[in-house]
Design a protein around this motif. Structure first.
Motif, PDB file in Angstrom:
ATOM      1  N   LEU A 105      40.207 -54.207 -42.182  1.00  0.00           N
ATOM      2  CA  LEU A 105      39.190 -54.212 -43.220  1.00  0.00           C
ATOM      3  C   LEU A 105      39.641 -53.248 -44.310  1.00  0.00           C
ATOM      4  O   LEU A 105      39.914 -52.082 -44.034  1.00  0.00           O
ATOM      5  N   ALA A 106      39.771 -53.763 -45.527  1.00  0.00           N
ATOM      6  CA  ALA A 106      40.138 -52.923 -46.668  1.00  0.00           C
ATOM      7  C   ALA A 106      38.914 -52.747 -47.564  1.00  0.00           C
ATOM      8  O   ALA A 106      38.193 -53.711 -47.827  1.00  0.00           O
ATOM      9  N   ILE A 107      38.670 -51.526 -48.001  1.00  0.00           N
ATOM     10  CA  ILE A 107      37.556 -51.250 -48.902  1.00  0.00           C
ATOM     11  C   ILE A 107      38.111 -50.636 -50.188  1.00  0.00           C
ATOM     12  O   ILE A 107      38.712 -49.563 -50.165  1.00  0.00           O
ATOM     13  N   ILE A 108      37.930 -51.358 -51.276  1.00  0.00           N
ATOM     14  CA  ILE A 108      38.390 -50.894 -52.593  1.00  0.00           C
ATOM     15  C   ILE A 108      37.171 -50.354 -53.339  1.00  0.00           C
ATOM     16  O   ILE A 108      36.282 -51.111 -53.738  1.00  0.00           O
ATOM     17  N   SER A 109      37.111 -49.041 -53.523  1.00  0.00           N
ATOM     18  CA  SER A 109      35.989 -48.402 -54.200  1.00  0.00           C
ATOM     19  C   SER A 109      36.274 -48.313 -55.689  1.00  0.00           C
ATOM     20  O   SER A 109      37.314 -47.808 -56.101  1.00  0.00           O
TER      21      SER A 109
END
Length: 205
Positions: A105-109
């Protein structure tokens, strides 16, 4: 259900009916519900209770009628809804991926918009188009929430490269400045014993 199977030869109709309704409300199909019900009796080494199976089906039908419609697509971005995305994370964590590749899971803020706490709908629509364009063909699922893009993907060099391209393209939206976003990775557990609850998708920080 377990108590009934352990203490008596039959399952009370209200118990089976309640289980069917609960499965319907959680978006489980009637086919999967009945298959799981049969598997429960097989695991308990008991003959299938036909009357209980009928009650299960009746409960599912009633639950499906009263349950709100489940949508997989967010109306603003065209990406996955939170509930659908959480379900995908849960399924992969419990049952494992369809292929042999590990998933993450990648989270780009993204920076918080200056004029308001949320992005305007036109920008959200453009963001969705950019994400779908860059992640097309990767098999990834994406969701946008709270100024962060969440991406569930199979870990390969090609997919990682496409994800980084997607990050740069998102930064350039609305005259943004490259390098203003942050990305974090959360590997999904490979073993079923490390299941991720449906309500525990990591939030962007």
């Amino acid at each position: 259900m377990v108590t009934s199977l352990a203490t008596r030869a039959t399952v009370p109709a209200p118990t089976a009916k309640s289980l069917g309704a609960a499965r319907a409300r959680n978006g489980v199909s009637i086919s999967e519900t009945m298959t799981d019900f049969r598997a429960l009796f097989a695991a308990a080494d008991q003959r299938l209770d036909i009357d209980a199976l009928q009650s299960l089906a009746e409960g599912w039908a009633e639950g499906a009628e009263s349950a709100p419609p489940i949508s997989c697509t967010d109306v603003y971005t065209g990406l996955a809804t939170r509930s659908y995305f959480q379900r995908r994370v849960h399924e992969l964590s419990v049952f494992g991926p369809e292929c042999s590749r590990p998933h993450a899971l990648a989270i780009i803020s993204l920076p918080t918009p200056g004029e308001s706490r949320s992005h305007c709908w036109t920008l959200l629509a453009r963001l969705g188009e950019v994400v779908e364009h860059h992640l097309k063909g990767t098999g990834a699922s994406a969701m946008f929430q709270d100024t962060a893009l969440h991406v569930l993907f199979a870990v390969t060099e090609r997919n990682l490269a496409r994800l980084m391209e997607c990050q740069r393209a998102i930064e350039c939206l609305n005259e943004g400045t490259p390098g203003q976003s942050r990305i974090k990775f959360y590997p999904l557990p490979a073993a079923p014993s490390g299941a991720v609850p449906q309500d525990s998708v990591p939030e962007a920080s």
